[in-house]
Write a protein that holds these residues in place. Structure first.
Motif, PDB file in Angstrom:
ATOM      1  N   GLY A   1       0.794  -1.140   0.089  1.00 14.92           N
ATOM      2  CA  GLY A   1       0.077  -0.039   0.046  1.00 14.92           C
ATOM      3  C   GLY A   1       0.780   1.416  -0.042  1.00 14.92           C
ATOM      4  N   LEU A   2       2.121   1.049   0.133  1.00 18.58           N
ATOM      5  CA  LEU A   2       3.163   2.001   0.096  1.00 18.58           C
ATOM      6  C   LEU A   2       3.558   2.437  -1.088  1.00 18.58           C
ATOM      7  N   GLY A   3       2.803   1.725  -2.134  1.00 18.59           N
ATOM      8  CA  GLY A   3       3.513   1.881  -3.594  1.00 18.59           C
ATOM      9  C   GLY A   3       4.646   1.054  -3.987  1.00 18.59           C
TER      10      GLY A   3
ATOM     11  N   ASP B   1      14.647   2.089   4.251  1.00 17.11           N
ATOM     12  CA  ASP B   1      14.471   3.131   4.839  1.00 17.11           C
ATOM     13  C   ASP B   1      13.277   3.839   4.308  1.00 17.11           C
ATOM     14  N   TYR B   2      12.689   3.813   3.323  1.00 16.52           N
ATOM     15  CA  TYR B   2      11.337   4.127   2.852  1.00 16.52           C
ATOM     16  C   TYR B   2      10.372   3.754   3.737  1.00 16.52           C
ATOM     17  N   ILE B   3      10.257   2.334   3.883  1.00 14.98           N
ATOM     18  CA  ILE B   3       9.407   1.720   4.865  1.00 14.98           C
ATOM     19  C   ILE B   3       9.411   2.170   6.237  1.00 14.98           C
ATOM     20  N   LEU B   4      10.813   2.343   6.519  1.00 15.30           N
ATOM     21  CA  LEU B   4      10.904   2.875   8.065  1.00 15.30           C
ATOM     22  C   LEU B   4      10.279   3.954   8.422  1.00 15.30           C
ATOM     23  N   VAL B   5      10.263   4.878   7.271  1.00 13.64           N
ATOM     24  CA  VAL B   5       9.832   6.178   7.616  1.00 13.64           C
ATOM     25  C   VAL B   5       8.274   6.504   7.126  1.00 13.64           C
ATOM     26  N   ASN B   6       7.800   5.551   6.374  1.00 17.99           N
ATOM     27  CA  ASN B   6       6.182   5.721   5.880  1.00 17.99           C
ATOM     28  C   ASN B   6       5.128   4.651   6.529  1.00 17.99           C
ATOM     29  N   LEU B   7       5.908   3.475   6.987  1.00 26.81           N
ATOM     30  CA  LEU B   7       4.751   2.337   7.480  1.00 26.81           C
ATOM     31  C   LEU B   7       4.408   2.810   8.917  1.00 26.81           C
ATOM     32  N   GLU B   8       3.287   3.339   9.027  1.00 25.67           N
ATOM     33  CA  GLU B   8       2.945   3.786  10.407  1.00 25.67           C
ATOM     34  C   GLU B   8       1.753   2.803  10.863  1.00 25.67           C
ATOM     35  N   ARG B   9       0.985   2.274  10.123  1.00 21.67           N
ATOM     36  CA  ARG B   9       0.069   1.357  10.458  1.00 21.67           C
ATOM     37  C   ARG B   9      -0.066   0.013   9.526  1.00 21.67           C
TER      38      ARG B   9
END
Length: 259
Positions: A116-118, A144-152
Motif C-alpha cells: 500500500g506504500l506503492g 529506509d522508505y518503509i521505516l519512515v512511511n509505514l505507520e499502520r
C-alpha cells in the motif's frame, strides 16, 4: 548462451521479461566483474532461471535472507570472485505492534500495508509472523522508505525497525510413515495433514497448493519421491521415500511434515 533462443521458448510475457532482466544482470556481472542481483521471485522460477542460465564464467546463487526461503533473489558472481550471502541487497525489517489493543495481524495484513506504500511485490521477500511482530525481508533500497512511511498495518499502529540480521526458528519436522491409495496430491496431503479429501480438494482448486514451489490446481496431479508439497496456510510435506506397496496394495511412503 543464445539470448534469442532462450526467450523465444518462453510463452508467458511476464516470465519472459523476468528472464530477460536476469540475463541482463548476468551479462553486466561478467562485463564489470562485480556481483549483480535480480528481483525477488518464487523458488520454482528462481531455480528454473538459474538452470537456464548456467554459465562456466559465473556462479549463480539463489538466496532470500535465510535458508529455506519461499522468495529468492538470484546473485551472479563472476568467476574468481567470492560468493558471499552478505552481499545480497536484502534487509530484514521488524514491524511490531501492541497485541493487547489489536487483533492478531496476519501475513496478508503486513504484506498489504507494505504494498500500500506503492512498493511492488518484486521488492519484497518472505514475511515471518511472530508474536506481536513480523519480520519482512525487503530490498535494501526500500528499507529506509518503509521505516519512515509505514505507520499502520490495517487500523493498528506499528513500530518499524531495521535489523542487522535475523535468523528465524527452524520449523520442526515430524517424520512418519503413511499409506495412501495413490500418489495423487489430494490423497497425499489428506493423509499427511489429517484433512478430509474434500477440504484438500477445495484448497488445491483455490490455488493454495504447490509442488516444488510450482502452483498445482489439479487434485489428481501425481507426486514423486523427493517432491516438496506446500499447502499454503496449512503446512508442507516432503516425500522422503516411496517404500513399496502393502499387502492391501496401498503405497507405503516415508514423509516429513512441517507445520
Amino acid at each position: 548462451m543464445n539470448r534469442k533462443d532462450i526467450l523465444k521458448n518462453i510463452s508467458d510475457s511476464d516470465e519472459r521479461l523476468v528472464v530477460a532482466k536476469a540475463m541482463d544482470k548476468l551479462q553486466l556481472s561478467l562485463k564489470t566483474f562485480t556481483p549483480e542481483f535480480t528481483i525477488f521471485m518464487d523458488p520454482y522460477k528462481a531455480y528454473s532461471i538459474r538452470d537456464m542460465l548456467l554459465n562456466n564464467e559465473c556462479k549463480i546463487v539463489a538466496y532470500g535472507g535465510y535458508d529455506d526461503c519461499e522468495r529468492l533473489k538470484l546473485g551472479f558472481f563472476p568467476e574468481f570472485t567470492e560468493c558471499d550471502f552478505s552481499q545480497f541487497p536484502i534487509v530484514p525489517i521488524e514491524i511490531s505492534y501492541n497485541a493487547t489493543f489489536s487483533k492478531a495481524l496476519t501475513h496478508r495484513d503486513f504484506l498489504g500495508s507494505i504494498l500500500g506504500l506503492g512498493i511492488t511485490r518484486e521488492k519484497t521477500g518472505d514475511i515471518i509472523i511472530e508474536d506481536s511482530r513480523a519480520i519482512a525481508f525487503v530490498d535494501s533500497d526500500i528499507a529506509d522508505y518503509i521505516l519512515v512511511n509505514l505507520e499502520r498495518v490495517g487500523h493498528t499502529k506499528v513500530k518499524v525497525k531495521i535489523l542487522d540480521s535475523f535468523t528465524p526458528k527452524l520449523k520442526e519436522a515430524v517424520e512418519k510413515r503413511l499409506t495412501v491409495a495413490s500418489l495423487r496430491i489430494d490423497a497425499l496431503l489428506s493423509g499427511a495433514l489429517n484433512l478430509s479429501r474434500g477440504k484438500v480438494a477445495d484448497l488445491i482448486k483455490g490455488e493454495k497448493a504447490y509442488i516444488n514451489w510450482k502452483k498445482v490446481t489439479s487434485v489428481s496431479h501425481s507426486v514423486n519421491e523427493n517432491d516438496v508439497i506446500t499447502l499454503r496456510g496449512v503446512g508442507r510435506v516432503k516425500i522422503n521415500e516411496v517404500m513399496g506397496t502393502t499387502k492391501k496394495d496401498r503405497i507405503l511412503i516415508n514423509i516429513s511434515v512441517f507445520k
